[in-house]
Design a protein around this motif. Sequence first.
Motif, mmCIF file in Angstrom:
data_model
loop_
_atom_site.group_PDB
_atom_site.id
_atom_site.type_symbol
_atom_site.label_atom_id
_atom_site.label_comp_id
_atom_site.label_asym_id
_atom_site.label_seq_id
_atom_site.Cartn_x
_atom_site.Cartn_y
_atom_site.Cartn_z
ATOM 1 N N PHE A 135 -9.152 -2.950 47.196
ATOM 2 C CA PHE A 135 -8.549 -2.034 48.169
ATOM 3 C C PHE A 135 -7.977 -2.806 49.350
ATOM 4 O O PHE A 135 -6.849 -2.566 49.793
ATOM 5 C CB PHE A 135 -9.591 -1.024 48.671
ATOM 6 C CG PHE A 135 -9.056 -0.080 49.721
ATOM 7 C CD1 PHE A 135 -8.385 1.063 49.350
ATOM 8 C CD2 PHE A 135 -9.216 -0.358 51.077
ATOM 9 C CE1 PHE A 135 -7.868 1.925 50.315
ATOM 10 C CE2 PHE A 135 -8.707 0.490 52.047
ATOM 11 C CZ PHE A 135 -8.031 1.637 51.667
ATOM 12 N N ALA A 136 -8.763 -3.757 49.872
ATOM 13 C CA ALA A 136 -8.306 -4.544 51.021
ATOM 14 C C ALA A 136 -7.051 -5.328 50.672
ATOM 15 O O ALA A 136 -6.136 -5.461 51.487
ATOM 16 C CB ALA A 136 -9.410 -5.478 51.493
ATOM 17 N N HIS A 137 -7.001 -5.845 49.449
ATOM 18 C CA HIS A 137 -5.878 -6.684 49.040
ATOM 19 C C HIS A 137 -4.655 -5.874 48.618
ATOM 20 O O HIS A 137 -3.527 -6.181 49.014
ATOM 21 C CB HIS A 137 -6.311 -7.590 47.888
ATOM 22 C CG HIS A 137 -5.188 -8.324 47.226
ATOM 23 N ND1 HIS A 137 -4.277 -9.097 47.916
ATOM 24 C CD2 HIS A 137 -4.805 -8.382 45.912
ATOM 25 C CE1 HIS A 137 -3.396 -9.604 47.073
ATOM 26 N NE2 HIS A 137 -3.688 -9.179 45.867
ATOM 27 N N LEU A 138 -4.883 -4.826 47.831
ATOM 28 C CA LEU A 138 -3.770 -4.124 47.203
ATOM 29 C C LEU A 138 -3.309 -2.887 47.965
ATOM 30 O O LEU A 138 -2.129 -2.529 47.916
ATOM 31 C CB LEU A 138 -4.167 -3.706 45.778
ATOM 32 C CG LEU A 138 -4.547 -4.859 44.832
ATOM 33 C CD1 LEU A 138 -5.100 -4.311 43.529
ATOM 34 C CD2 LEU A 138 -3.347 -5.758 44.574
ATOM 35 N N ASP A 142 -5.952 -14.152 47.410
ATOM 36 C CA ASP A 142 -6.686 -12.920 47.119
ATOM 37 C C ASP A 142 -6.496 -12.468 45.665
ATOM 38 O O ASP A 142 -7.437 -11.980 45.032
ATOM 39 C CB ASP A 142 -6.257 -11.795 48.059
ATOM 40 C CG ASP A 142 -6.845 -11.948 49.453
ATOM 41 O OD1 ASP A 142 -7.761 -12.776 49.623
ATOM 42 O OD2 ASP A 142 -6.397 -11.236 50.373
ATOM 43 N N GLU A 143 -5.282 -12.623 45.155
ATOM 44 C CA GLU A 143 -5.002 -12.166 43.788
ATOM 45 C C GLU A 143 -5.843 -12.918 42.755
ATOM 46 O O GLU A 143 -6.530 -12.298 41.939
ATOM 47 C CB GLU A 143 -3.519 -12.295 43.473
ATOM 48 C CG GLU A 143 -3.118 -11.723 42.120
ATOM 49 C CD GLU A 143 -3.328 -10.221 42.033
ATOM 50 O OE1 GLU A 143 -3.719 -9.746 40.942
ATOM 51 O OE2 GLU A 143 -3.135 -9.533 43.046
ATOM 52 N N PRO A 144 -5.836 -14.263 42.746
ATOM 53 C CA PRO A 144 -6.681 -14.966 41.764
ATOM 54 C C PRO A 144 -8.170 -14.754 42.005
ATOM 55 O O PRO A 144 -8.946 -14.659 41.053
ATOM 56 C CB PRO A 144 -6.297 -16.431 41.924
ATOM 57 C CG PRO A 144 -5.618 -16.535 43.243
ATOM 58 C CD PRO A 144 -4.957 -15.213 43.464
ATOM 59 N N ILE A 145 -8.592 -14.656 43.276
ATOM 60 C CA ILE A 145 -10.010 -14.423 43.554
ATOM 61 C C ILE A 145 -10.428 -13.058 43.026
ATOM 62 O O ILE A 145 -11.500 -12.908 42.431
ATOM 63 C CB ILE A 145 -10.298 -14.530 45.066
ATOM 64 C CG1 ILE A 145 -10.179 -15.994 45.515
ATOM 65 C CG2 ILE A 145 -11.695 -14.001 45.399
ATOM 66 C CD1 ILE A 145 -10.300 -16.194 47.010
ATOM 67 N N LEU A 146 -9.579 -12.049 43.217
ATOM 68 C CA LEU A 146 -9.882 -10.719 42.694
ATOM 69 C C LEU A 146 -10.012 -10.759 41.177
ATOM 70 O O LEU A 146 -10.934 -10.162 40.604
ATOM 71 C CB LEU A 146 -8.788 -9.735 43.109
ATOM 72 C CG LEU A 146 -8.902 -8.312 42.537
ATOM 73 C CD1 LEU A 146 -10.222 -7.661 42.944
ATOM 74 C CD2 LEU A 146 -7.716 -7.458 43.005
ATOM 75 N N ARG A 147 -9.123 -11.473 40.534
ATOM 76 C CA ARG A 147 -9.181 -11.587 39.070
ATOM 77 C C ARG A 147 -10.479 -12.273 38.636
ATOM 78 O O ARG A 147 -11.133 -11.837 37.672
ATOM 79 C CB ARG A 147 -7.960 -12.366 38.583
ATOM 80 C CG ARG A 147 -7.839 -12.467 37.069
ATOM 81 C CD ARG A 147 -6.467 -12.973 36.656
ATOM 82 N NE ARG A 147 -6.144 -14.264 37.247
ATOM 83 C CZ ARG A 147 -5.225 -14.443 38.194
ATOM 84 N NH1 ARG A 147 -4.541 -13.419 38.667
ATOM 85 N NH2 ARG A 147 -4.977 -15.656 38.667
ATOM 86 N N PRO A 158 -8.390 -8.123 56.008
ATOM 87 C CA PRO A 158 -9.146 -9.288 55.530
ATOM 88 C C PRO A 158 -10.072 -8.929 54.367
ATOM 89 O O PRO A 158 -10.672 -7.849 54.338
ATOM 90 C CB PRO A 158 -9.954 -9.704 56.762
ATOM 91 C CG PRO A 158 -9.194 -9.165 57.916
ATOM 92 C CD PRO A 158 -8.598 -7.872 57.434
ATOM 93 N N THR A 159 -10.183 -9.841 53.422
ATOM 94 C CA THR A 159 -11.052 -9.632 52.255
ATOM 95 C C THR A 159 -12.343 -10.435 52.361
ATOM 96 O O THR A 159 -13.159 -10.409 51.447
ATOM 97 C CB THR A 159 -10.312 -10.054 50.968
ATOM 98 O OG1 THR A 159 -9.897 -11.422 51.105
ATOM 99 C CG2 THR A 159 -9.087 -9.182 50.716
ATOM 100 N N ASP A 160 -12.536 -11.152 53.476
ATOM 101 C CA ASP A 160 -13.685 -12.045 53.609
ATOM 102 C C ASP A 160 -15.016 -11.324 53.407
ATOM 103 O O ASP A 160 -15.898 -11.803 52.693
ATOM 104 C CB ASP A 160 -13.689 -12.721 54.983
ATOM 105 C CG ASP A 160 -12.403 -13.464 55.280
ATOM 106 O OD1 ASP A 160 -11.664 -13.763 54.331
ATOM 107 O OD2 ASP A 160 -12.142 -13.736 56.463
ATOM 108 N N GLU A 161 -15.179 -10.180 54.078
ATOM 109 C CA GLU A 161 -16.456 -9.470 54.011
ATOM 110 C C GLU A 161 -16.710 -8.944 52.602
ATOM 111 O O GLU A 161 -17.832 -9.016 52.093
ATOM 112 C CB GLU A 161 -16.476 -8.326 55.021
ATOM 113 C CG GLU A 161 -17.786 -7.553 55.075
ATOM 114 C CD GLU A 161 -18.969 -8.389 55.547
ATOM 115 O OE1 GLU A 161 -20.114 -7.967 55.295
ATOM 116 O OE2 GLU A 161 -18.760 -9.458 56.153
#
Length: 256
Positions: free
Chosen positions: A142-145, A203-208, A151-154
């Motif tokens: 949600f944070a990324h897309l 964020d994209e590769p980390i999400l994957r 931020p996606t850190d948390e």
Amino acid sequence: MGAFMPGTRKGGGRRSLSSQVADAIRAQIEAGYYAPGDKLPTEPALIDKFGFSRTVVREAIAALRADGLVESRQGSGVFVIGPRQSDPGMKLFTGETDKISDIIEELELRIGIEVEAAGLAAARSSPAQEAEIQAQVERFAFAHLVAEGRPTDEADFQFHMAIATATNNARFRTFLEHVGRRMIPRVKFRTVMGGVDPLPNRDEPILREHREIAEAILSRDPDRAREAMRRHLVTGIKRYRSLTTWRQTEKADEVG
């Protein structure tokens, strides 16, 4: 102590609302406004004080809890534990650093702990714990897309915390709680670089990678879960090793 003004930012950098609230409360704890054992104001009181939503306040409290400054007591509220005492022997991840070698060494240590945590989570997790792991994947997504720029850190940190909890071995969670959010390399590196992150957004590769780990855990496949976690952390090491070339080029340009 002066009133907190919603929306203020230190140093002009872009910071999430929850980070602003967490930093304000952290500053009060470190200044002695709240002593160890003191109860923080209730959630409605904090919402009224800061002028932000319940979600923002809850994320701020979660960040303080992850940093070991507060603890939640069921039915009683949130109580101050810190500020954390400085112990040079326990600064595995908490010290600020701009050394790429430090970050790589920390990721190597995490491999030794979190790969096994993923395997244990796949073997032992309860349905509720599996739901929490999946929820943190979706929170990151949600944070990324959806909330572009958030931020996606948390969400990243809480994903790893959910896996540690799902081992049903409290020592894994205790370890990550001690480490805190600064176990996420980009959090630490961005701090010492004055808010600048020289790596492209990942964020994209980390999400994957998170999705692959979660799918293996939910499939009850310990070997696959371990391999997915190992791949995730090793990829992180490769990302930061790529910075070595970048920094050498930067220094060469300065000399030239």
